[in-house]
Write a protein that holds these residues in place. Structure first.
Motif: not given
Length: 160
Positions: A17-22, A24-26, A52-58
């Protein structure tokens, strides 16, 4: 980290979750480019939001694979190479170059199964503005599988 009063699952999920949040911020930091495109033209903002949503999920799918590969080895370079190879295979599995290697000897069910694991094919649908629930289920179940595998790898290494 594993000496703290947290379970292995909590540690793996926290790292993910920390890496995914990072990530998401990027992704969010690219929003000024989206605003610039809106000032200069008239884009389809729905497709941009879905992209954007797809990029975040990918990114989450790639991160979960990387975390699992990191849990399998102590060497960071080996983990990176393994993660990159697995992510590359998942990305390219829907292309004809890969599928032609299977078409000669494998039944159609196997070829279709290999093609269904393609990140690229599923992500292209999202970037076209098609919101298919099966794509989101695929990505989230894939994340859950690789994170579960990472928890098993850490628990196995801890027990040894």
């Amino acid at each position: 980290l594993l000496t703290l009063p947290v379970t292995t699952t909590q540690a793996v999920l926290g790292k993910f979750l920390a890496a995914w949040l990072f990530c998401g911020i990027a992704l969010a930091l690219t929003a000024p480019m989206w605003l610039t495109v809106n000032v200069l033209g008239d884009p389809d903002n729905g497709v941009i939001v879905l992209s954007y949503i797809g990029s975040f999920i990918l990114a989450g799918a790639f991160l979960s694979i990387g975390i699992c590969m990191s849990a399998l080895t102590r060497n960071q370079i080996v983990a990176f190479i393994l993660g990159a190879v697995v992510c590359f295979l998942f990305t390219m599995s829907g292309l004809d170059l890969v599928l032609n290697a299977f078409r000669g000897w494998a039944p159609d069910v196997v070829v279709d199964t290999v093609a269904s694991f393609s990140f690229l094919t599923r992500f292209e649908g999202i970037t076209r503005g098609v919101l298919a629930v099966r794509d989101f289920i695929f990505f989230f179940s894939l994340m859950a599988f690789w994170l579960f595998a990472a928890v098993l790898a850490v628990d196995t290494r801890k027990a040894a």
